[in-house]
Design an enzyme around this catalytic site. Structure first.
Site, PDB file in Angstrom:
ATOM      1  N   ASP A   1     -10.671   1.649  -3.527  1.00  0.00           N
ATOM      2  CA  ASP A   1     -11.379   1.325  -2.268  1.00  0.00           C
ATOM      3  C   ASP A   1     -12.606   1.001  -2.559  1.00  0.00           C
ATOM      4  OD1 ASP A   1      -8.975   0.827  -0.948  1.00  0.00           O
ATOM      5  OD2 ASP A   1      -9.000   2.648   0.065  1.00  0.00           O
TER       6      ASP A   1
ATOM      7  N   ASP B   1       0.613  -1.291  -0.006  1.00  0.00           N
ATOM      8  CA  ASP B   1       0.044  -0.112   0.035  1.00  0.00           C
ATOM      9  C   ASP B   1       0.834   1.267   0.124  1.00  0.00           C
ATOM     10  OD1 ASP B   1      -2.461   1.507  -0.007  1.00  0.00           O
ATOM     11  OD2 ASP B   1      -3.178   0.230   1.621  1.00  0.00           O
TER      12      ASP B   1
END
Ligand code: GLA
Length: 684
Positions: free
Chosen positions: A488, A431
């Protein structure tokens, strides 16, 4: 006159030089092999008239201010406080490298071209005998189409990636600069230059992708004389002082079969040439990711229960997300402290991994190595490792480590390498949740180096590029990773659109898509499991909801769609994703066509209620007009009670010709908004 040509099946790029910097004489249709390139170079010479200088300065691969070029220059650099104005002359050239130099100034540019399947990759290298400050260096500059009224840029945001912006060509500059130090949500480095009239399935289009994961800039300029140029490069000010600079490869494609021609050129390029697959023969596993089920609240017994349920639904890889290390109970601390949290995992991760493997799944782990929280042992020990000023504004309570430093990279390699050596892990979700304080090419080079080193040490481990969802998606990062977390947003309605637009560039095989919770955590929307499951099945399939929330019906649907995906993933891996032209704006539809053309699946999503009653026929594309296809609406049982008629596809399979399917189109049953039809086709 020196000339060069580069050909792919659908495009030819011809360059010419009269001793100076070459220019593109032709970037367009594939030319006959015996085309006279000298004649082309002459034929291309523009006229001059009043109110201008006596010859039009050529739009070269690097237009320069010293040549009275009337637009933005391709090079802005300083030496000893003075702007560089090199007089570049051709010094060396072979089939793929063209070098121009100013011997007096000791400055040269090299243009490097490579034909890679359907794509041409082009980059510029600047070499100087003594250090220069480089502000801007464009990858080889090309003309934009003249027969065009608009261009399509890509922009986006968190949970709203890959939005297409259609902009008119007008005199002046359209400029996009991603200064957040990533390819970014804001302006991912992709653009399409369609000629007037191009659609998804027909017409001429050009497309470009700057294969770089750091800050970047694109400018599309219509010059005062009407010519058009497109420049791409690292964000201005990205480089530190030096003697050698290189742009990322600029990937070029052209199609006379609509936007889809460019889309499949990029999809194939990324899947077949960019991504380094650890085990190409291994089918893409169905993922389960626990983020939206438990967030930071890790409890071993709960996770084991969730893993067992995920496996029963058909998951094959369990990904433990954020919250397993340091004292990470929320996002305010512990980034940098890559040791297992013994409060949550008294015996380390091994018991969970053993359980997961006992259920027949492999194990993946979330990391965010480039980042640090000030509240961490790492930041306390090495405050000097942090990039940017001490008083910078934080992002998600975190800062960025300076990966241009060898010692920082060595430390991070040590941490991740130890985790991978001590555990049986086949996947990292990598990430990157904070923008850089400023664009910095050395940081991106550092990330590439770190990823490279880890890939060499652990070649069997796959890596997913995530950056608050789709904040770092590009062919640069995909040289080192095998999957992207597109967004997301697990909201199937949003995903339907994001996936559709991202498919202009990204193949399904690398695009992660998960079935989210019933009530979507990022939109609040409640969506039916059928819609959620089929939209995820359009790409690399996974699940991310808490399986304990599933009703019996939901679990049954999910199990069924998971099984469908598994039995089709073999051919879907290499299928082309073709966007269908839908005359109903409520319908977002695509056709995934096997590389050998023997089968396809159509996903026809209904994003909203249509303005008209009867669904408009949906035209398919790229089928063999003379072949016959057996088509079947495989989820016809999902037809709502308000679909009261008897369209043939609702009753069972049909056999129709390619011509009919592409010309008339499929007649689908009426359906509710936020639903999707899935149609399989087989060539007979
Ligand atoms: C980012 C990612 C999410 C999740 C969280 C964890 O926001 O995009 O998928 O991994 O970080 O903190």
């Amino acid at each position: 006159m020196r000339t060069w040509r580069f050909d792919t099946p659908a495009q030819t790029l011809v360059l010419a030089s009269d001793g100076g910097v070459p220019w593109a004489v032709h970037w367009g249709a594939r030319l006959p092999d015996d085309e006279d390139l000298q004649a082309l170079a002459r034929a291309d010479r523009p006229d001059v008239t009043g109110g201008m200088i006596d010859a039009l300065p050529p739009l070269t691969l690097c237009p320069l201010a010293r040549d009275s070029f009337p637009g933005q220059p391709g090079l802005v650099a300083w030496r000893d406080g003075a702007l560089l104005h090199p007089h570049l002359r051709l010094t060396e050239a072979d089939a793929a490298h063209i070098t121009v130099r100013d011997e007096g100034l000791g400055v040269g540019l090299r243009f490097v071209f490579a034909v890679e399947g359907d794509v041409i990759a082009a980059r510029t290298v600047l070499e100087a005998d003594v250090p220069v400050m480089l502000h801007w260096l464009a990858a080889p500059v090309l003309p934009a189409p003249q027969q065009a009224e608009r261009l399509i840029g890509v922009s986006g945001r968190w949970c709203g990636e890959f939005q297409l912006d259609e902009l008119p060509w007008t005199p002046g500059i359209h400029e996009r600069e991603a200064r957040g130090g990533r390819s970014g949500h804001d302006y991912p480095p992709f653009a399409i230059f369609p000629e007037t009239g191009a659609t998804n399935t027909s017409g001429t289009a050009f497309a470009m992708h700057y294969a770089w994961s750091g800050g970047h800039r694109m400018l599309a300029e219509e010059l005062p004389d009407g010519r058009r140029q497109i420049q791409w490069g690292h964000a201005s000010g990205s480089y530190r002082e030096g003697t050698r600079f290189e742009t990322a490869p600029l990937l070029l494609c052209r199609s006379d079969e609509g936007l889809n021609g460019c889309a499949i050129a990029f999809q194939r390029h990324i899947r077949d040439r960019v991504v380094d697959w650890p085990a190409p023969e291994r089918p893409r596993p169905v993922h389960y990711n626990c983020w939206e089920a438990v967030y930071f609240d890790h409890d071993l017994a709960v996770l084991k229960d969730i893993a067992a349920r995920a496996a029963a639904l058909g998951a094959e890889r369990f990904v433990l997300d954020d919250g397993w290390f340091g004292r990470r109970d929320d996002d305010t601390s512990s980034l940098g402290d890559w040791q297992v949290d013994r409060r949550k995992y008294p015996d380390g991760l091994t018991p969970l991994i053993a359980h997961v493997q006992g259920m027949g799944m492999s194990f993946g782990l979330w990391v965010e190595p480039e980042m640090v929280n000030l509240d961490s042992d790492l930041a306390r020990a090495h405050p000097d490792w942090i990039l940017g000023p001490a008083d910078q504004v934080e992002g998600r309570h975190q800062r960025v480590l300076d990966l241009s430093r060898e010692d920082v990279r060595a430390h991070l390699f040590g941490c991740i390498d130890a985790i991978l050596r001590d555990h049986d892990i086949d996947y990292l979700k990598w990430d990157h949740n904070r923008l850089l304080p400023m664009p910095d090419a050395a940081q991106t080079d550092g990330v590439y180096r770190l990823l490279d080193q880890l890939r060499q040490a652990h070649p069997q481990v796959e890596i997913e590029s995530c950056a608050s969802g789709g904040g770092r998606i590009d062919a640069g990062i995909l040289r080192h990773t095998q999957r992207v977390w597109l967004s997301d947003s697990n909201d199937a309605l949003e995903r339907l659109r994001i996936q559709h637009d991202a498919a202009l560039f990204l193949p399904g095989a690398i695009t992660g898509s998960h079935v989210g919770p019933r009530r979507c955590h990022t939109s609040g929307r409640v969506l039916d499991i059928r819609f959620r499951a089929w939209v995820a099945a359009q790409r690399h399939f996974g699940m991310e909801m808490d399986p304990r929330e599933l009703t019996e019906d939901e679990a049954a649907v999910l199990t069924r769609v998971t099984a469908w995906w598994k039995s089709n993933r073999g051919w879907l891996f290499s299928a082309d994703i073709l966007r269908l032209d839908s005359t109903d704006p409520a319908v977002i539809a695509e056709e995934q066509l096997a590389r050998d053309g023997t089968r396809f699946v159509v996903f026809a999503g209904r994003a909203a209620a249509s303005a008209r009653i009867v669904p408009r026929p949906l035209r398919l594309t790229r089928l063999d007009p003379s072949a016959r296809y057996r088509v079947e609406l495989i989820n016809r049982a999902d037809a709502p009670h308000l679909s009261r008629g008897h369209p043939a596809l609702k009753e069972g399979p049909l056999t129709l010709s390619g011509t009919y399917l592409m010309d008339h189109g499929l007649t689908l049953p009426w359906s509710f908004p936020e639903t999707i039809w899935v149609i399989e086709g087989e060539r007979l």
